[in-house]
Every structure is written in structure tokens, then in C-alpha cells.
Scaffold this motif. Structure first.
Motif, short mmCIF file in Angstrom:
data_model
loop_
_atom_site.label_atom_id
_atom_site.label_comp_id
_atom_site.label_asym_id
_atom_site.label_seq_id
_atom_site.Cartn_x
_atom_site.Cartn_y
_atom_site.Cartn_z
N LEU A 142 36.84 46.42 45.54
CA LEU A 142 37.97 47.35 45.49
C LEU A 142 39.11 46.89 46.39
N ASP A 143 38.76 46.34 47.54
CA ASP A 143 39.79 45.88 48.48
C ASP A 143 40.58 44.69 47.93
N ALA A 144 40.03 43.99 46.93
CA ALA A 144 40.70 42.80 46.38
C ALA A 144 41.65 43.13 45.24
N ILE A 145 41.61 44.35 44.72
CA ILE A 145 42.49 44.73 43.61
C ILE A 145 43.90 44.98 44.13
N THR A 146 44.90 44.39 43.45
CA THR A 146 46.30 44.53 43.86
C THR A 146 47.14 44.94 42.65
N PRO A 147 48.41 45.27 42.86
CA PRO A 147 49.28 45.60 41.73
C PRO A 147 49.43 44.46 40.71
N ARG A 148 49.09 43.21 41.10
CA ARG A 148 49.20 42.08 40.17
C ARG A 148 47.93 41.90 39.33
N THR A 149 46.90 42.65 39.64
CA THR A 149 45.62 42.49 38.95
C THR A 149 45.73 42.95 37.50
N ARG A 150 45.36 42.08 36.58
CA ARG A 150 45.36 42.45 35.16
C ARG A 150 43.96 42.71 34.64
N VAL A 151 42.96 42.06 35.26
CA VAL A 151 41.57 42.24 34.82
C VAL A 151 40.66 42.22 36.04
N VAL A 152 39.67 43.10 36.02
CA VAL A 152 38.53 43.01 36.94
C VAL A 152 37.30 42.82 36.06
N CYS A 153 36.50 41.79 36.37
CA CYS A 153 35.32 41.47 35.56
C CYS A 153 34.11 41.32 36.47
N VAL A 154 33.09 42.14 36.23
CA VAL A 154 31.92 42.15 37.11
C VAL A 154 30.64 42.34 36.30
N SER A 155 29.51 42.08 36.94
CA SER A 155 28.21 42.47 36.40
C SER A 155 27.91 43.89 36.85
N HIS A 156 27.52 44.74 35.91
CA HIS A 156 27.16 46.12 36.27
C HIS A 156 26.03 46.12 37.29
N VAL A 157 25.00 45.31 37.04
CA VAL A 157 23.92 45.09 38.00
C VAL A 157 23.91 43.61 38.33
N HIS A 158 24.11 43.28 39.60
CA HIS A 158 24.16 41.88 39.99
C HIS A 158 22.79 41.24 39.79
N PRO A 159 22.73 40.12 39.06
CA PRO A 159 21.43 39.58 38.66
C PRO A 159 20.59 39.03 39.79
N TRP A 160 21.19 38.72 40.94
CA TRP A 160 20.44 38.05 42.01
C TRP A 160 20.29 38.88 43.28
N THR A 161 20.89 40.08 43.30
CA THR A 161 20.64 41.01 44.41
C THR A 161 20.15 42.36 43.90
N GLY A 162 20.33 42.63 42.60
CA GLY A 162 19.92 43.91 42.04
C GLY A 162 20.87 45.05 42.35
N VAL A 163 22.01 44.76 42.96
CA VAL A 163 22.95 45.81 43.35
C VAL A 163 23.69 46.36 42.13
N THR A 164 23.72 47.68 42.02
CA THR A 164 24.40 48.37 40.92
C THR A 164 25.75 48.88 41.38
N LEU A 165 26.76 48.69 40.57
CA LEU A 165 28.12 49.15 40.89
C LEU A 165 28.42 50.48 40.22
N ASP A 166 29.31 51.23 40.84
CA ASP A 166 29.79 52.50 40.29
C ASP A 166 30.96 52.19 39.35
N LEU A 167 30.68 52.18 38.05
CA LEU A 167 31.71 51.80 37.09
C LEU A 167 32.87 52.78 37.05
N THR A 168 32.60 54.04 37.27
CA THR A 168 33.67 55.04 37.23
C THR A 168 34.63 54.84 38.39
N ARG A 169 34.11 54.57 39.57
CA ARG A 169 34.96 54.35 40.74
C ARG A 169 35.81 53.10 40.58
#
Length: 361
Positions: A142-169
Motif C-alpha cells: 500500500l505504501d508503494a502506490i502513488t498517483p502514477r500507479t496504473r496497475v497493482v498486480c499481486v498473488s492473493h496468497v503468496h506461494p512461498w510464505t502463505g500470506v493472504t492479502l485483503d483484496l478489498t483494502r
């Protein structure tokens, strides 16, 4: 939990004496999957091209069931070959200008990074977020998103740590700067509930938690993307002025299997499946703590993958294999991924063997 095992008794035929805890690599197929795939070829053997109406019935069934699972309109769901194809189609169907920014995690799966190669050649910049830890992963993004950002692309669940992101946030933060939010969902769909309210593109192969084999992926393109994406590939499936990214025939044999598998999973109940995955991973976390090996995956951010830091993960996975316990070795970690067809006894067996392997290293 035992009631569910009684309901599916005999449906999963893993090798005798083995414990299979690698559903994040490939899910086990239930017997009806083989029957469904065979039915496609029997249809073709009997009818040839005249079987097309039946192909369409199966494809439509798979689409309707996928849309219901994701709570999106069926016309926003398409079928493609794999997760990488969906993300590449989305990335290369955009118009890029110098100064455009794409935000990704530096440690994400390759398709989430490499899909943007052509965009950067056209002047876009790739902002690589280096997470400071599993618990801070989402905030770092979230801290890396700026007004110039056109796309954010992520894994919903990170394959190598198992961490799940809040897609709504994250999706809300993307809307604040008018950026598209694109998600690799392959390690989430089927293991946990998925809410696409704030997601623009969702890509998920079906061979892991949806247990439906290789060669098919869901590509969900929400209405918001239709004014932004101009299909890079066109054929009889999307002649101009169509905005659909589905350009040709899908994997019909795979859709026979997907339709049958989704019907089977619906019969069990998605809430029961999700609850069971959460219960099994919870028991795994408690057991690891008991033997003095804390997991890397935060308990409150888990889905179906539990990551464990080990001194020699390749050795651990190989030794467990000798003991007929199947887990993954990735990024220097032991990854354990139970699905609803696993039992408490499977978790206990893993913990016993894992503790012995680590103690005798």
C-alpha cells in the motif's frame, strides 16, 4: 470435521500409506474427474463435430458454477490455458506511456512480474516492493502506490510464505488513484472465500485447490476493465468491436472435468470446505508450536499454505518423501498445504516425521 471425511470416504485414492500435503502444488482428483474427461472423448468418438452442443453445455455449466463461486456475473468469466496467459493478456491489452507505474512484489511468482516486460519496453516503470516481513507485506504494498500507479498486480496468497492479502483494502487503494487491480488467485480459489468486489482482473488455474487438472484457468475481467483493455489477440471468439479477451476455443475436455468437479465440491459445500482447510492449518500451526518450530505464515493471514523456515528445506522434503509424506520445498522453506480431504491423522503424521527429520539432521 469427521463428518466431512465420512461424506467423502473412498473418493480420494492417494497412494496407500502416504500422507499427501501438497495441494498447493496440485490437488488430488476425485474419481468423477476421470469419468468426466472420458465422457468428452466418448462424445467425440460417437458424434465428432456433432457433439458441439454437448461441449457447450459443459462449458456453460463450468462458467455458471465458477461465477457462482466468485459471486460475479457469468459474462465476466472466461476460460484460458493458465494463470500466466490471463495476466499476460491483461498486461498486453493496455496502452502504455512513459511514466506509467506498475506495482508488484519483488518476491512474487514469475508470471506476476514477467507479464509486464512489454509494458516496461514501452516506457512504463516496474516498482518492485521488497516486503519487510510477512506481517507487513500488505502495508508495504500500500505504501508503494502513488498517483502514477496504473496497475497493482499481486498473488492473493503468496506461494512461498502463505500470506493472504485483503483484496478489498488493496482494491480500494487502487481506486483512489484510478489504477487497475490484477490478482493471481491460483493459491486462494477453492481454499478460502474470495471477494472480487474491488478486483478488476482475477486469474486462477484450476489444478490446485479446484482439483481439475492442467490446461484450464479462470480469467475474470470485471466491467471496469472493458474501457481500459483492448484485446491484444483477436480471432473468431472476439472479433471487433468485442472487448472480450477470450479469443478462441477453450479446453473443452478440461471444462468437462471442471464442471464435474465444481458440482462435486458444491455438493460438499464451499463453507464446509473452507472451514476444514482453516481447521487443518490451525491444527498444523498449533502442532508446530508444540514441537518448537514456529511457522513463517502468520496465523491470522493464512489460507491453505503453511510455510516453515528450515535450515535445509531440500533435505527435509527429500527425507519426508522417503517416509511417504509429500510436502513442497520452495524458496528455502518447507511448504505444507492440506486440503479438505486430509485428516487430523495426516497432520499428526507430518508433525511426527518432520520433528524426527529435523532432530536427526
Amino acid at each position: 470435521m469427521n463428518d466431512l471425511l465420512a461424506d467423502i470416504e473412498g473418493d480420494f485414492r492417494v497412494r496407500e500409506g502416504w500422507v499427501y500435503l501438497q495441494s498447493a502444488g496440485a490437488g488430488l482428483a476425485f474419481p468423477g474427474a476421470a469419468d468426466a474427461g472420458g465422457r468428452y472423448y466418448r462424445d467425440v468418438a460417437l458424434l465428432g463435430c456433432d457433439a458441439q452442443p454437448q461441449w457447450r453445455v459443459e462449458a456453460d455449466g463450468a462458467k455458471q458454477r465458477s461465477a457462482a463461486l466468485l459471486n460475479v456475473p457469468a459474462d465476466e468469466v472466461g476460460f484460458f490455458r493458465n494463470t500466466s496467459e490471463v495476466l499476460n493478456l491483461a498486461a498486453n491489452s493496455m496502452t502504455w506511456q512513459s511514466g506509467d507505474e506498475i506495482v508488484v512484489f519483488a518476491d512474487d511468482y514469475p508470471c506476476s512480474l514477467l507479464a509486464w516486460t512489454h509494458a516496461t519496453e514501452l516506457g512504463a516503470s516496474l516498482t518492485m516492493v521488497h516486503p519487510t516481513g510477512p506481517d507487513t507485506r500488505e502495508q508495504d504494498l500500500l505504501d508503494a502506490i502513488t498517483p502514477r500507479t496504473r496497475v497493482v498486480c499481486v498473488s492473493h496468497v503468496h506461494p512461498w510464505t502463505g500470506v493472504t492479502l485483503d483484496l478489498t483494502r488493496i482494491g480500494a487503494a487502487c481506486r483512489d488513484v484510478d489504477a487497475l487491480f490484477m490478482v493471481d488467485g491460483i493459491q486462494a480459489l477453492g481454499a478460502i472465500p474470495v471477494d472480487l468486489t474491488m478486483v478488476d482482473v482475477y486469474a486462477a488455474g484450476v489444478f490446485k485447490w479446484l482439483m481439475s487438472g492442467f490446461g484450464t484457468a479462470l480469467g475474470v475481467f470485471r466491467e471496469r476493465t472493458r474501457d481500459v483493455l483492448t484485446p491484444i489477440f483477436r480471432s473468431y471468439g472476439n472479433p471487433p468491436p468485442s472487448t472480450s479477451l477470450s479469443y478462441a476455443a477453450p479446453n473443452f475436455p478440461g471444462l468437462y472435468v471442471l464442471n464435474a468437479t465444481l458440482q462435486y465440491l458444491e455438493g460438499i459445500g464451499w463453507e464446509r470446505i473452507h472451514d476444514r482447510v482453516r481447521a487443518l492449518t490451525g491444527e498444523l500451526l498449533v502442532g508446530l508450536e508444540r514441537i518448537g518450530v514456529p511457522a513463517l505464515t502468520p496465523p491470522d493471514l493464512r489460507a491453505g499454505i503453511i510455510a516453515i523456515e528450515t535450515a535445509d528445506s531440500a533435505y527435509v522434503a527429500a527425507e519426508l518423501q522417503k517416509r511417504r509424506v509429500s510436502v513442497s520445498d520452495r524458496a528455502g522453506r518447507t511448504l505444507v498445504s492440506p486440503h479438505f480431504y486430509n485428516s487430523r491423522e495426516d497432520i499428526d503424521r507430518f508433525l511426527e516425521e518432520f520433528r524426527d527429520v529435523v532432530a536427526n539432521r
